[in-house]
Design an enzyme around this catalytic site. Structure first.
Site, PDB file in Angstrom:
ATOM      1  N   ARG A  10     -43.520 -12.524 -14.828  1.00 26.72           N
ATOM      2  CA  ARG A  10     -43.664 -13.818 -14.169  1.00 26.72           C
ATOM      3  C   ARG A  10     -44.245 -13.654 -12.763  1.00 26.72           C
ATOM      4  O   ARG A  10     -45.108 -14.427 -12.338  1.00 26.72           O
ATOM      5  CB  ARG A  10     -42.300 -14.517 -14.108  1.00 26.72           C
ATOM      6  CG  ARG A  10     -42.370 -15.981 -13.706  1.00 26.72           C
ATOM      7  CD  ARG A  10     -40.989 -16.599 -13.706  1.00 26.72           C
ATOM      8  NE  ARG A  10     -40.361 -16.486 -15.027  1.00 26.72           N
ATOM      9  CZ  ARG A  10     -39.077 -16.732 -15.251  1.00 26.72           C
ATOM     10  NH1 ARG A  10     -38.276 -17.076 -14.255  1.00 26.72           N
ATOM     11  NH2 ARG A  10     -38.588 -16.629 -16.473  1.00 26.72           N
ATOM     12  N   ASP A  17     -50.418  -8.600 -28.681  1.00 20.46           N
ATOM     13  CA  ASP A  17     -51.649  -9.386 -28.578  1.00 20.46           C
ATOM     14  C   ASP A  17     -52.273  -9.279 -27.198  1.00 20.46           C
ATOM     15  O   ASP A  17     -53.278  -9.937 -26.931  1.00 20.46           O
ATOM     16  CB  ASP A  17     -51.374 -10.859 -28.900  1.00 20.46           C
ATOM     17  CG  ASP A  17     -50.677 -11.576 -27.757  1.00 20.46           C
ATOM     18  OD1 ASP A  17     -49.722 -10.989 -27.190  1.00 20.46           O
ATOM     19  OD2 ASP A  17     -51.081 -12.709 -27.428  1.00 20.46           O
ATOM     20  N   ASP A  21     -44.058  -7.888 -29.698  1.00 20.98           N
ATOM     21  CA  ASP A  21     -44.153  -8.809 -28.577  1.00 20.98           C
ATOM     22  C   ASP A  21     -43.829 -10.194 -29.130  1.00 20.98           C
ATOM     23  O   ASP A  21     -43.859 -10.414 -30.349  1.00 20.98           O
ATOM     24  CB  ASP A  21     -45.568  -8.769 -27.996  1.00 20.98           C
ATOM     25  CG  ASP A  21     -45.739  -9.693 -26.801  1.00 20.98           C
ATOM     26  OD1 ASP A  21     -44.783  -9.855 -26.026  1.00 20.98           O
ATOM     27  OD2 ASP A  21     -46.824 -10.292 -26.678  1.00 20.98           O
ATOM     28  N   SER A  61     -40.948 -11.892 -21.225  1.00 19.68           N
ATOM     29  CA  SER A  61     -40.376 -13.195 -20.902  1.00 19.68           C
ATOM     30  C   SER A  61     -38.869 -13.115 -20.698  1.00 19.68           C
ATOM     31  O   SER A  61     -38.147 -12.485 -21.472  1.00 19.68           O
ATOM     32  CB  SER A  61     -40.675 -14.191 -22.023  1.00 19.68           C
ATOM     33  OG  SER A  61     -39.981 -15.400 -21.806  1.00 19.68           O
ATOM     34  N   ARG A  62     -38.374 -13.802 -19.676  1.00 25.80           N
ATOM     35  CA  ARG A  62     -36.934 -13.917 -19.463  1.00 25.80           C
ATOM     36  C   ARG A  62     -36.342 -15.006 -20.347  1.00 25.80           C
ATOM     37  O   ARG A  62     -35.125 -15.169 -20.391  1.00 25.80           O
ATOM     38  CB  ARG A  62     -36.644 -14.200 -17.988  1.00 25.80           C
ATOM     39  CG  ARG A  62     -37.021 -13.048 -17.079  1.00 25.80           C
ATOM     40  CD  ARG A  62     -36.618 -13.303 -15.641  1.00 25.80           C
ATOM     41  NE  ARG A  62     -36.960 -12.183 -14.781  1.00 25.80           N
ATOM     42  CZ  ARG A  62     -36.667 -12.103 -13.481  1.00 25.80           C
ATOM     43  NH1 ARG A  62     -36.016 -13.116 -12.905  1.00 25.80           N
ATOM     44  NH2 ARG A  62     -37.011 -11.046 -12.784  1.00 25.80           N
ATOM     45  N   ASN A  63     -37.199 -15.729 -21.029  1.00 23.50           N
ATOM     46  CA  ASN A  63     -36.748 -16.782 -21.945  1.00 23.50           C
ATOM     47  C   ASN A  63     -36.811 -16.339 -23.403  1.00 23.50           C
ATOM     48  O   ASN A  63     -36.666 -17.157 -24.313  1.00 23.50           O
ATOM     49  CB  ASN A  63     -37.610 -18.044 -21.770  1.00 23.50           C
ATOM     50  CG  ASN A  63     -37.536 -18.589 -20.354  1.00 23.50           C
ATOM     51  OD1 ASN A  63     -36.478 -18.960 -19.872  1.00 23.50           O
ATOM     52  ND2 ASN A  63     -38.677 -18.630 -19.683  1.00 23.50           N
ATOM     53  N   GLY A 105     -48.950 -11.230 -21.388  1.00 27.36           N
ATOM     54  CA  GLY A 105     -48.226  -9.969 -21.462  1.00 27.36           C
ATOM     55  C   GLY A 105     -47.713  -9.402 -20.158  1.00 27.36           C
ATOM     56  O   GLY A 105     -47.164  -8.303 -20.152  1.00 27.36           O
ATOM     57  N   ASP A 161     -44.757 -13.748 -27.577  1.00 22.80           N
ATOM     58  CA  ASP A 161     -45.784 -14.777 -27.466  1.00 22.80           C
ATOM     59  C   ASP A 161     -47.128 -14.269 -27.967  1.00 22.80           C
ATOM     60  O   ASP A 161     -47.615 -13.230 -27.519  1.00 22.80           O
ATOM     61  CB  ASP A 161     -45.899 -15.231 -26.006  1.00 22.80           C
ATOM     62  CG  ASP A 161     -46.229 -16.697 -25.879  1.00 22.80           C
ATOM     63  OD1 ASP A 161     -46.249 -17.390 -26.908  1.00 22.80           O
ATOM     64  OD2 ASP A 161     -46.464 -17.156 -24.752  1.00 22.80           O
TER      65      ASP A 161
END
Length: 275
Positions: free
Chosen positions: A110, A229, A70, A175-177, A107, A72
């Site tokens: 959006r 996480d 993952d 995330s799309r970023n 996790g 973040d």
């Protein structure tokens, strides 16, 4: 080919496949050498150049294995950026939003994050899309400043050792970023595959994203270890029949096969032992 030379040939093939050794292969030096003592010496020199011991216990992985991370909270921590972006949106819309509320967004996608921020409030789909775009604009403004200094402790060393051991590395992030963040962290060259918010329809805790990354890596799910996480991420790993390393408190990642406080506190060997 004699045993020692066969081992040398395997190592040469492995090094070529992993792309470690461009300096050592300049001019196709190995292609010009016959399989004799000189060749073995050259292989040993190559391994020495990359600080790999010929007799080290840290042997190259004989079967194809993958570590899937993952993003973040595992490789970096942009949680504060997410919090500030959601907080700004919530404040603008008159919705109470605390750091404790933000912990519930770990996790998940959006849209699910927006649903949890709204709690029992209802908005139509068009408004939801507009609000999510606003939040993402606020978040991306923060990402413009991300650098390798934002890697969490131990991450770079763990990734580099994993690559040296021949382990395939991937990222599976909702995330799309994700690719933008990884580019800022300057670790994209270490990764063999990146799955993000655009890759699958069903997000964590569904297993789809991790299975998608495993497919891109061409590694069976039974040979994958996920580093997560978030509770939803651990559930996704279990649903994918993958082993998992949970990063964080037991209350959040207690279902993981191994629990630690970060990549600085776990070894590659410990992760491999899960398989």
């Amino acid at each position: 080919m004699p045993g020692g030379l066969a081992d040398a040939a395997c190592i040469v093939k492995h090094i070529r496949n992993c792309g470690w050794c461009d300096p050592c292969f300049s001019g196709n030096i190995f292609d010009r050498c016959h399989p004799n003592a000189l060749w073995v010496s050259l292989v040993k020199s190559c391994l020495c150049y990359h600080k790999v011991s010929w007799t080290s216990k840290e042997k190259l992985v004989s079967e194809k294995v993958a570590f899937i991370f993952d993003l973040d909270g595992v490789l970096t921590d942009t949680a504060e950026y997410h919090y500030l972006a959601w907080k700004r949106l919530a404040d603008e819309e008159g919705i109470p939003f605390t750091r404790e509320d933000n912990e519930q967004l770990r996790g998940v996608s959006r849209r699910e994050s927006l649903n949890r921020m709204l709690k029992d409030r209802l908005i139509d789909d068009e408004t939801a899309e507009i609000w999510m775009a606003r939040k993402n604009d606020y978040y991306r403004a923060f990402l413009a400043n991300i650098t390798p200094n934002d890697l969490l402790p131990g991450v770079l060393a763990f990734l580099e050792e994993s690559r040296r051991r021949g382990i395939c590395l991937g990222v599976g992030s909702a995330s799309r970023n994700a690719k933008e963040v990884l580019a800022g962290l300057q670790i994209l060259p270490l990764l063999n595959a990146v799955g993000d918010g655009y890759s699958v329809v069903n997000t964590k805790p569904a297993p789809d994203l991790f299975v998608w990354v495993a497919g891109r890596l061409d590694v069976p799910v039974a040979r994958c270890v996920v580093f997560e996480d978030a509770e939803a991420g651990i559930q996704a790993a279990r649903a994918a029949a993958m082993r998992s390393v949970g990063i964080g408190p037991v209350a959040r990642v207690g279902e993981a096969d191994l629990i630690c406080q970060g990549l600085a506190t776990v070894t590659v060997e410990e992760a491999l032992a899960l398989l």
